[in-house]
Design a protein around this motif. Structure first.
Motif, short mmCIF file in Angstrom:
data_model
loop_
_atom_site.label_atom_id
_atom_site.label_comp_id
_atom_site.label_asym_id
_atom_site.label_seq_id
_atom_site.Cartn_x
_atom_site.Cartn_y
_atom_site.Cartn_z
N GLU A 90 0.82 -1.21 0.00
CA GLU A 90 0.00 0.00 0.00
C GLU A 90 0.86 1.26 0.00
OE1 GLU A 90 -3.42 2.26 2.71
OE2 GLU A 90 -2.91 0.16 3.11
N ALA A 91 1.93 1.25 0.81
CA ALA A 91 2.80 2.43 0.89
C ALA A 91 3.49 2.70 -0.44
CB ALA A 91 3.84 2.22 1.99
N LEU A 92 3.95 1.65 -1.11
CA LEU A 92 4.59 1.84 -2.42
C LEU A 92 3.59 2.38 -3.44
CD1 LEU A 92 6.84 -1.35 -2.67
CD2 LEU A 92 7.60 1.02 -2.45
N GLY A 93 2.36 1.89 -3.37
CA GLY A 93 1.33 2.40 -4.27
C GLY A 93 0.99 3.85 -4.00
N LEU A 94 0.80 4.21 -2.73
CA LEU A 94 0.53 5.60 -2.37
C LEU A 94 1.67 6.50 -2.80
CD1 LEU A 94 -0.97 5.16 1.21
CD2 LEU A 94 -2.20 6.00 -0.80
N PRO A 108 2.59 8.45 2.39
CA PRO A 108 2.97 7.43 3.37
C PRO A 108 4.30 7.79 4.05
CG PRO A 108 3.54 6.69 1.17
CD PRO A 108 2.87 8.02 1.00
N PHE A 109 4.40 7.44 5.35
CA PHE A 109 5.61 7.76 6.10
C PHE A 109 6.37 6.52 6.58
CE2 PHE A 109 3.04 11.70 7.20
CZ PHE A 109 3.73 12.52 6.32
N ASP A 160 4.12 -7.65 -5.04
CA ASP A 160 2.74 -8.13 -4.96
C ASP A 160 2.04 -7.35 -3.84
OD1 ASP A 160 3.33 -9.96 -6.93
OD2 ASP A 160 3.66 -11.62 -5.52
N ASN A 161 0.74 -7.14 -3.98
CA ASN A 161 0.00 -6.46 -2.93
C ASN A 161 -1.32 -7.18 -2.71
OD1 ASN A 161 -1.33 -5.58 -5.28
ND2 ASN A 161 -0.33 -3.57 -5.24
N THR A 162 -2.32 -6.49 -2.23
CA THR A 162 -3.60 -7.13 -1.93
C THR A 162 -4.74 -6.32 -2.51
OG1 THR A 162 -3.73 -5.99 0.21
CG2 THR A 162 -2.79 -8.22 0.20
N ILE A 163 -5.81 -7.02 -2.87
CA ILE A 163 -7.06 -6.39 -3.27
C ILE A 163 -8.08 -6.82 -2.22
CG2 ILE A 163 -7.48 -8.31 -4.88
CD1 ILE A 163 -8.66 -4.75 -5.54
N GLY A 164 -8.44 -5.91 -1.30
CA GLY A 164 -9.09 -6.33 -0.06
C GLY A 164 -8.04 -7.07 0.75
N SER A 165 -8.33 -8.31 1.10
CA SER A 165 -7.32 -9.14 1.76
C SER A 165 -6.84 -10.26 0.84
CB SER A 165 -7.90 -9.74 3.05
OG SER A 165 -9.04 -10.54 2.76
N THR A 166 -7.26 -10.23 -0.44
CA THR A 166 -6.84 -11.25 -1.39
C THR A 166 -5.49 -10.88 -1.98
OG1 THR A 166 -9.16 -11.60 -2.00
CG2 THR A 166 -7.49 -12.49 -3.48
N PRO A 167 -4.55 -11.80 -2.02
CA PRO A 167 -3.27 -11.49 -2.67
C PRO A 167 -3.47 -11.09 -4.14
CG PRO A 167 -3.10 -13.53 -1.41
CD PRO A 167 -4.55 -13.14 -1.42
N PRO A 248 -5.25 2.04 -1.91
CA PRO A 248 -5.09 1.52 -3.27
C PRO A 248 -4.65 0.06 -3.30
CG PRO A 248 -3.12 2.70 -2.66
CD PRO A 248 -4.07 2.82 -1.48
N ALA A 249 -4.75 -0.52 -4.50
CA ALA A 249 -4.15 -1.82 -4.82
C ALA A 249 -3.41 -1.62 -6.15
CB ALA A 249 -5.22 -2.89 -4.94
N CYS A 250 -2.38 -0.77 -6.11
CA CYS A 250 -1.78 -0.23 -7.32
C CYS A 250 -1.04 -1.27 -8.15
CB CYS A 250 -0.79 0.88 -6.96
SG CYS A 250 -1.58 2.42 -6.44
N TYR A 251 -1.05 -1.03 -9.46
CA TYR A 251 -0.20 -1.73 -10.41
C TYR A 251 -0.26 -0.95 -11.72
CZ TYR A 251 -4.51 -3.76 -12.39
OH TYR A 251 -5.75 -3.93 -12.96
N TYR A 252 0.60 -1.30 -12.66
CA TYR A 252 0.59 -0.67 -13.97
C TYR A 252 -0.19 -1.58 -14.92
CZ TYR A 252 4.11 2.58 -12.27
OH TYR A 252 4.78 3.56 -11.57
N GLY A 253 -1.26 -1.03 -15.50
CA GLY A 253 -2.13 -1.83 -16.36
C GLY A 253 -2.86 -0.97 -17.35
N HIS A 254 -3.78 -1.57 -18.09
CA HIS A 254 -4.62 -0.87 -19.05
C HIS A 254 -5.49 0.13 -18.30
CE1 HIS A 254 -7.80 -1.16 -22.51
NE2 HIS A 254 -7.08 -0.06 -22.57
#
Length: 522
Positions: A90-94, A108-109, A160-167, A248-254
């Motif tokens: 989450e921190a990397l995405g923010l 993020p801190f 890798d991160n999470t969408i909700g609590s799903t990997p 967020p649940a960030c990634y690079y996509g369409h």
């Protein structure tokens, strides 16, 4: 002597207080080492005093708190059961969104583990305004973020991160169709198979994944930085009315994948107009919209249960028909089951047990009651419950209809005249049609023209019903996926040994059920 004694007492007092302060300092250091959140705020956070700690609730996964200090306020999320990896993602995405300098996100801190287990994240505290902000501004700034946030590594993310609590798997991939098929749809389909043993949705979904490439023809897809979980609960505004996005649940996509949660985000026309002014709409946008919703419906199915299964399955079935994908139909005989391959927008064999008529009626009545609350509710959670009830009624109705399409059922007698405003009268499906049906010979199991007979009897009525329900839905609600009976006319496994069901009128029962759902849509 008296003076000397006084000096000794004074020195003793000083020593006492020095020892006392050392003890207090040691206790404070120990307390800080046991509370890494407090330790960071009082050191790297530049605060000398924490004046107040208040709980501000949280979602279904994390707890949230506000720390007020003499150096400002901090927002802290904790989770007592999940390690730091979730918050690191989450921190990397923010941080990535923050660096685009386009749309406001909390900075993020610090991320770290909790001594007793679990993890925490400390970030900027943003005072939210009373409203969600201007839709057109949100659309424009989101598009600016998509335009500014690019990647030369392809599609994915550094962790890798999470969408909700799903990997959420973010392995870098050069091809978008491969990435979305394997790490988004494929991963969720495998979860459904492992968690529920749902072979039906897994097999159909895999056929879609293998055949979805035509949906992306004649477009150029560039990796854009996506929020990844953009629904109404993750959208707000600051005190100045500027939009804020979070969790967020960030990634690079369409870029279009950002709208996968639009079914519970409340995006209006002004949002899309402003967005497409910055990021022009691509050819085939509408055809791909539900494909991106499918990922989130599958995730909700895996997280929250079967209430979301019918929506996911309906999307898969629609795309299999649209793409003209070959499907497998099972035919039974007394000796063995044979498998036939067919192509074209026809119907899958129903693998679910028949829906009992009382259950169908109950689900339609519940959906009717829930739908009546639509004009008066704005709460996202309540809206999700309403739409889930509607989708469940749709699924039950489609399943019930498909299960009555069997050559073992007797041909129905002529239908009585339908009352005014009923669906039967509106579609012209009355006694004359039923009387014509009586002249049709009963089909034997496995006859090649079985489907043609079913389509001749039913297709015209279903098309009219679909059209009327779709028109009603469009007039009364903002555009979403159709909340009408599925176009699928599913075939079912037919056993030659089954007994004829005397006295049952499948066509009449079907029309009565359609009457109910039409009245609830009208």
């Amino acid at each position: 002597m008296a003076s000397l004694a006084a000096h000794v007492r004074l020195i003793g007092t000083w020593v006492y207080f020095i020892i006392l302060e050392e003890d207090r300092f040691a206790d404070s250091v120990a307390a800080m080492s046991e509370d890494p959140i407090r330790e960071w705020i009082l050191s790297e956070g530049k605060a000398t005093q924490i004046t107040k700690i208040s709980s501000i609730g949280g979602g279904c996964i994390n707890l949230a708190s506000r720390y007020d200090t003499d150096a400002g306020s901090f927002f802290v999320k904790t989770n007592r059961s999940i390690g730091p990896s979730m918050f690191e993602g989450e921190a990397l995405g923010l941080g990535a969104m923050y660096e685009t300098r386009t749309i406001r996100v909390p900075k993020p801190f610090k991320v770290g583990p909790l001594p007793a287990g679990g993890s925490y994240i400390i970030m900027e505290f943003i005072e939210f305004g009373a409203f969600r902000g201007n839709q057109s501004v949100l659309g424009r700034k989101l598009a600016e973020m998509h335009k500014a946030g690019k990647s030369e590594k392809g599609f994915g993310f550094d962790v890798d991160n999470t969408i909700g609590s799903t990997p959420q798997i973010n392995t870098w991939t050069s091809d978008w169709i491969e990435f979305y098929g394997e790490h988004r749809l494929g991963y969720q389909l495998k979860l459904a198979l492992d968690q529920y043993g749902d072979t039906s949705i897994y097999q159909k979904g895999q056929r879609l994944v293998k055949n979805m490439a035509p949906l992306f023809e004649n477009i150029v897809i560039e990796p854009c930085l996506l929020h990844g979980d953009l629904w109404s609960g993750n959208i707000s505004s600051d005190k100045n009315g500027e939009p804020v996005i979070l969790d967020p649940a960030c990634y690079y996509g369409h870029s279009e994948a950002e709208f996968g949660m639009s079914w519970c985000a409340g995006f209006g026309g002004s949002f899309y107009n402003a967005y497409f002014e910055v990021m022009p709409k691509q050819l085939g946008f509408e055809k791909r919209r539900d494909l991106y919703m499918l990922y989130h419906y599958l995730n909700h199915y895996n997280l929250f249960g079967s209430g979301y299964r019918s929506s996911a399955m309906s999307i898969i079935d629609d795309y299999l028909r649209l793409l003209n994908v070959g499907q497998i139909v099972l035919w039974s005989s007394s000796a063995e089951s044979t498998v036939k391959e067919r192509t074209g927008p026809k119907n899958m064999a129903s693998e679910a047990p028949p829906v009992p008529l009382p259950d169908l009626i109950l689900s339609l009545e519940q959906a009717t009651l829930m739908a009546k609350q639509l004009p008066s509710t704005t709460d996202p959670t309540h809206l999700l419950q309403i739409y889930s009830s509607l989708h469940q009624a749709q699924h039950n109705l489609s399943s019930f209809i498909s299960q009555t399409q069997s050559p073992l059922f007797p041909t129905p007698p002529p239908q009585a005249a339908a009352p005014e405003n009923s669906l039967s009268l509106a579609t012209g499906a009355g006694g004359a049609a039923a009387e014509d049906d009586r002249d049709e010979p009963m089909m034997q199991v496995g006859d090649d023209d079985y489907e043609a007979v079913i389509e001749d009897n039913c297709k015209a009525t279903i098309d009219k019903v679909e059209e009327k329900m779709r028109d009603c839905f469009i007039k009364n609600k903002r555009p979403k996926r159709r909340l009408s009976p599925s176009l699928v006319e599913e075939e079912r496994l037919v056993d030659d040994g089954n007994a004829r069901l005397n006295g049952f009128d499948p066509h009449g029962t079907r029309l009565r059920a359609l009457d109910l759902i039409y009245q609830f849509h009208a």
